[in-house]
Design a protein around this motif. Structure first.
Motif, mmCIF file in Angstrom:
data_model
loop_
_atom_site.group_PDB
_atom_site.id
_atom_site.type_symbol
_atom_site.label_atom_id
_atom_site.label_comp_id
_atom_site.label_asym_id
_atom_site.label_seq_id
_atom_site.Cartn_x
_atom_site.Cartn_y
_atom_site.Cartn_z
ATOM 1 N N LEU A 1 0.829 -1.202 0.000
ATOM 2 C CA LEU A 1 0.000 0.000 0.000
ATOM 3 C C LEU A 1 0.865 1.255 0.000
ATOM 4 N N LEU A 2 1.882 1.242 0.873
ATOM 5 C CA LEU A 2 2.791 2.392 0.920
ATOM 6 C C LEU A 2 3.449 2.595 -0.450
ATOM 7 N N GLY A 3 3.912 1.460 -1.028
ATOM 8 C CA GLY A 3 4.545 1.541 -2.348
ATOM 9 C C GLY A 3 3.577 2.058 -3.393
ATOM 10 N N GLY A 4 2.320 1.633 -3.304
ATOM 11 C CA GLY A 4 1.314 2.070 -4.265
ATOM 12 C C GLY A 4 1.092 3.571 -4.188
ATOM 13 N N LEU A 5 0.989 4.065 -2.960
ATOM 14 C CA LEU A 5 0.765 5.508 -2.797
ATOM 15 C C LEU A 5 1.947 6.301 -3.351
ATOM 16 N N LEU A 6 3.140 5.831 -3.011
ATOM 17 C CA LEU A 6 4.330 6.512 -3.523
ATOM 18 C C LEU A 6 4.380 6.400 -5.055
ATOM 19 N N GLY A 7 3.988 5.209 -5.555
ATOM 20 C CA GLY A 7 3.989 4.982 -7.004
ATOM 21 C C GLY A 7 3.037 5.922 -7.721
ATOM 22 N N LEU A 8 1.892 6.167 -7.074
ATOM 23 C CA LEU A 8 0.925 7.098 -7.641
ATOM 24 C C LEU A 8 1.552 8.479 -7.759
ATOM 25 N N ALA A 9 2.327 8.839 -6.729
ATOM 26 C CA ALA A 9 3.006 10.138 -6.764
ATOM 27 C C ALA A 9 4.023 10.163 -7.908
ATOM 28 N N TRP A 10 4.774 9.039 -8.066
ATOM 29 C CA TRP A 10 5.723 8.969 -9.183
ATOM 30 C C TRP A 10 4.992 9.152 -10.498
ATOM 31 N N ALA A 11 3.890 8.383 -10.665
ATOM 32 C CA ALA A 11 3.158 8.432 -11.938
ATOM 33 C C ALA A 11 2.672 9.848 -12.198
ATOM 34 N N TYR A 12 2.142 10.481 -11.160
ATOM 35 C CA TYR A 12 1.640 11.837 -11.300
ATOM 36 C C TYR A 12 2.763 12.759 -11.759
ATOM 37 N N ALA A 13 3.921 12.618 -11.070
ATOM 38 C CA ALA A 13 5.060 13.482 -11.392
ATOM 39 C C ALA A 13 5.555 13.221 -12.813
#
Lengths: 436, 399
Positions: A367-379
């Motif tokens: 879950l933590l990785g997913g949230l961070l991944g979402l931030a990466w994708a957004y960026a």
């Protein structure tokens, strides 16, 4: 019990911060890449027609002679479009192409601007569910008896008439007065499915004029004109009478039966034309017609570039590398904790409980990785759109990604955690109790 | 001595760790090899020479909407005005812009009878003037330029002249000089080749006939213009052009001021995007693989503290300990590299079949494996050196 495991998991994550960080990073990067490419893919392969995808059909005809093009063109000739318009079988139908003209208003201080314009029939707006803000489309009679009427969009209405109800007002196109009969609300389907032939992700035109004016006004064609043989083109009527293809033709057919009967009507039409010396290729009349619904049409016009499919494939592989990677890390971490598990088992925890506890921990990391991944994708979407002027519609993180991303992340993590959790729950308490 | 046998047998005893590493390396090799191949291929596409002075040529579109205008005469006046502006090297009308993604493409026949004659390959059909060569900075390698009196006003003229690109000349007449050869359009029109330019690309960068171009002596006015000037003057030139041409006739719209360099950039944008994303993938993949590897080696070292201590106590040098971990890594890398290379070729073949990509060059998997050896050496060496520093005393104390 679940919350107790969450608490335990959090403690365990904090106990090995570097290893946990590595795992979260690995998942997040994999997810970030996958979501970036998946998002662009989803946006490109979106079908804007929605439920009406089956009802809206584009017509294609094999009008070329032998030994010329070896595939169906997306466009049809003017002759064919005019003949198709005489058929009343479809519920609605529209021929169309893109042109451009200089736009002026009655305000002499308004500097003329060059505007891209869609020339089409009145059914266009109902066909593609275009919402009106003021007024309505020109009357159906205008499709046969030309009149200088025009539909503009809200944005242009804001610019020219300060957003007032401008129905009845006049705008000038190439210095000819056109009366505004309707103003449409913001409408910008992506992909631009009604005409993907010149830029499937371009903006919708802001001005719509009646198709019946074409032979009178001799509108320039701002799209593709393709010919399969040499024809002299000295005048606009040469163009209208030629075998060159440059128009799109859409029909609305409410059900399968309508499609079948329309198709057989088209075959008859081609047979008639063959008798008149057109459609000279060997292909049979029935094979010379194609009626495609929106989904098939978008596929046929290669709206999603192949590059994009390759990227989605590679990023899925990338994610699997991340999965293997965290699998290794999780295994490492869990085996390190085997003595602790030994104690828990000795004081009564069942294997299932140990298994559940570790799966919760893995899920949390996911879950933590997913949230961070979402931030990466957004960026990365933001960065790519800024650097490459990619259409905004494509780089906007779609709402569904907020659910898809964490699910993929947690799913990946759980998958990776299965084996390590299974290994660790099989720990024999005796081994570790002895060594202490 | 590398002591491969004991390392191998210890690898085989605790399989899961090495197997995971192996899988990871196999997948990485497959991805990195194909990604870098695609990157290389796209870079090569982008480095093709267009033959045009891309940064110096400023283009714009002109749209006349005055119904009373004499377009032919106005076009001539407009070009005179453009050439008279300060800092302008040369200017011309054109029907299409190189590398812009839009324009005219056609074929001619090699004989007068349209039904029986062979046709030329597809080419980009430029309509230009005696100023086109100078404006675009094209290099004439054979024949001559158009003379001003030879210019036609439109395509109706049945006898026209052409300057063609050398690629097209070679494709049609591999062994003969193209000068004086005649091409046919339909039944009536004849086009005589009078010159050859070294290079001129068409408008569509992904077309297989990008290098084939024909310039005809037709002053096709009132749509697009090209003006050559040093790039630093482009900004002021843009205003000067607008001012001068609107003063000449206000009933027109001037738009789309862009250098050919900018047109080229936007044409290649998708390729650039692909390259960027793929490079991002390759770098991150190597990062993840090496981080994962470091993490695993660190763990192995902790688990094997006693073993290392014992070996040290029995006389193994620090170097031996480091080389143990390195050899272990190389064994896995080698196996992973071979299997990954095979997978990469498979993947490349699938991509080739489905997406018509060219065949994967075998050097890519090889380079990838070599790169992996270097990266993993670093990833293993750092923790392994730490392990070598374990003192035998501490390591064996608890036994």
């Amino acid at each position: 019990m679940f919350f107790y495991y969450v608490d335990l998991a959090w403690r365990s994550i904090k106990k090995t911060p570097v290893l946990s960080l590595l795992m979260v990073l690995a998942i997040s990067i994999g997810i970030g890449i996958t979501i970036t490419t998946l998002n662009v893919y989803k946006m490109m392969s979106f079908n804007p027609a929605g439920e009406r995808s089956d009802e809206l059909n584009a017509v294609q005809l094999w009008s070329q002679g032998p030994d010329s093009w070896d595939e169906l063109n997306s466009l049809v000739t003017y002759q064919d479009a005019m003949n198709l318009r005489n058929n009343t079988l479809p519920k609605r139908q529209a021929a169309m192409f893109r042109t451009g003209m200089a736009l002026q208003t009655e305000d002499v201080n308004f500097a003329p601007i060059l505007e891209s314009i869609r020339v089409t029939d009145s059914d266009f707006f109902k066909l593609f569910d275009v919402p009106f803000l003021y007024g309505n489309v020109w009357d159906k009679s205008v499709d046969t008896e030309p009149a200088y009427q025009v539909v503009i969009n809200d944005k242009l209405n804001q610019k020219l008439f300060a957003g007032q109800n401008s129905v009845g007002k006049v705008i000038y196109l190439n210095r000819k007065p056109y009366q505004v009969v309707g103003v449409i609300k913001a409408w910008d389907p992506k992909p631009k499915y009604y005409d993907p032939t010149n830029g499937a992700f371009n903006d919708t035109e802001q001005i719509f004029v009646p198709f019946s004016l074409t032979p009178i006004e001799e509108f320039d064609v701002w799209g593709n004109t393709s010919g399969w043989k040499f024809e002299t083109m000295n005048s606009y009527s040469d163009r209208l009478n030629s075998e060159k293809v440059w128009l799109l033709y859409w029909v609305e057919l409410p059900n399968k039966d309508a499609v079948t009967s329309y198709r057989s009507w088209l075959s008859n039409y081609v047979a008639e034309q063959k008798a008149l010396g057109r459609f000279t290729d060997k292909k049979s009349a029935a094979d010379s017609v194609k009626v495609s619904d929106v989904a098939t049409w978008l596929e046929y016009n290669h709206v999603v570039p192949e590059d994009n499919k390759i990227l989605v494939g590679l990023s899925a592989l990338f994610l699997s590398v991340c999965l293997v990677n965290i699998l290794g890390l999780i295994l490492t971490k869990f085996l390190k904790r085997a003595p602790e598990v030994g104690v828990r088992r000795a004081i009564g925890a069942s294997r299932a409980q140990i298994f559940a506890q570790y799966m919760v921990e893995v899920g949390m990391i996911g879950l933590l990785g997913g949230l961070l991944g979402l931030a990466w994708a957004y960026a990365s979407l933001y960065g790519l759109s800024a650097q490459f002027e990619v259409s905004k519609g494509l780089t906007h993180l779609s709402a569904s990604m907020w659910i898809i991303t964490p699910s993929i992340a947690v799913g990946t993590a759980l998958l990776a955690g299965l084996y390590p959790a299974w290994v660790v729950c099989r720990t024999k308490p005796s081994v570790y109790l002895k060594s202490q | 001595m590398l002591h491969i046998k004991p390392i191998l047998s210890s690898l085989l005893r605790s399989k899961s760790g090495p197997v995971l590493l192996l899988i990871q390396i196999i997948l990485s090799v497959a991805i990195v090899a194909n990604a870098s191949f695609i990157i290389q291929e796209r870079l090569a596409l982008m480095q093709r020479v267009s033959g045009v002075e891309e940064s110096e040529v400023l283009t714009f579109s002109l749209f006349n909407f005055d119904p009373l205008i004499d377009k032919t005469a106005q076009n001539k006046i407009d070009q005179q005005i453009l050439r008279g502006l300060p800092n302008v090297i040369d200017a011309t009308s054109t029907n299409m812009l190189p590398l812009s993604g839009g324009g005219w493409s056609s074929t001619f026949n090699l004989g007068p009878d349209p039904d029986s004659a062979k046709s030329t390959p597809q080419f980009a059909m430029y309509l230009g003037t005696d100023h086109t060569l100078e404006t675009l900075g094209l290099k004439l390698i054979e024949g001559r330029n158009f003379y001003p009196h030879e210019l036609k006003d439109n395509l109706d003229s049945p006898s026209r002249l052409a300057i063609i690109s050398s690629a097209l000349a070679k494709a049609i007449w591999p062994d003969e000089s193209p000068l004086g050869k005649v091409l046919y359009e339909g039944k009536d029109a004849q086009i005589t080749v009078i010159g050859v330019v070294e290079k001129l690309q068409g408008a569509w960068i992904d077309s297989s006939s990008l290098e084939n171009s024909v310039i005809q002596n037709v002053d096709y006015g009132s749509s697009s213009y090209m003006v050559r000037a040093k790039p630093e003057f482009h900004a002021e030139l843009k205003d000067a052009i607008k001012k001068a041409l609107l003063a000449e006739n206000p009933n027109r719209v001037l738009d789309g001021f862009k250098s050919i360099e900018a047109l080229k950039d936007s044409s290649y944008r998708d390729h650039k995007l692909m390259i960027t994303v793929l490079i991002m993938m390759v770098v991150l993949l190597l990062l993840i693989t090496s981080l994962g590897l470091t993490g695993m080696v660190m763990f192995n070292i902790q688990r094997r503290t006693k073993q290392i201590g014992t070996r040290r106590a029995l006389g193994a040098k620090k170097r031996d300990i480091v080389s143990y971990f390195l050899v272990e890594n190389y064994l896995i890398c080698l196996a992973g590299g071979v299997l990954g290379g095979l997978l990469a070729i498979q993947l490349g073949q699938q991509l080739m079949k489905i997406y018509s990509l060219p065949m994967l060059d075998l050097s890519y998997p090889l380079f990838t494996v070599a790169g992996l050896f270097i990266v993993t050496t670093l990833a293993v060496y750092l923790p392994a050196r730490k392990a070598a520093n374990i003192s035998p005393a501490t390591a064996t104390r608890s036994v």
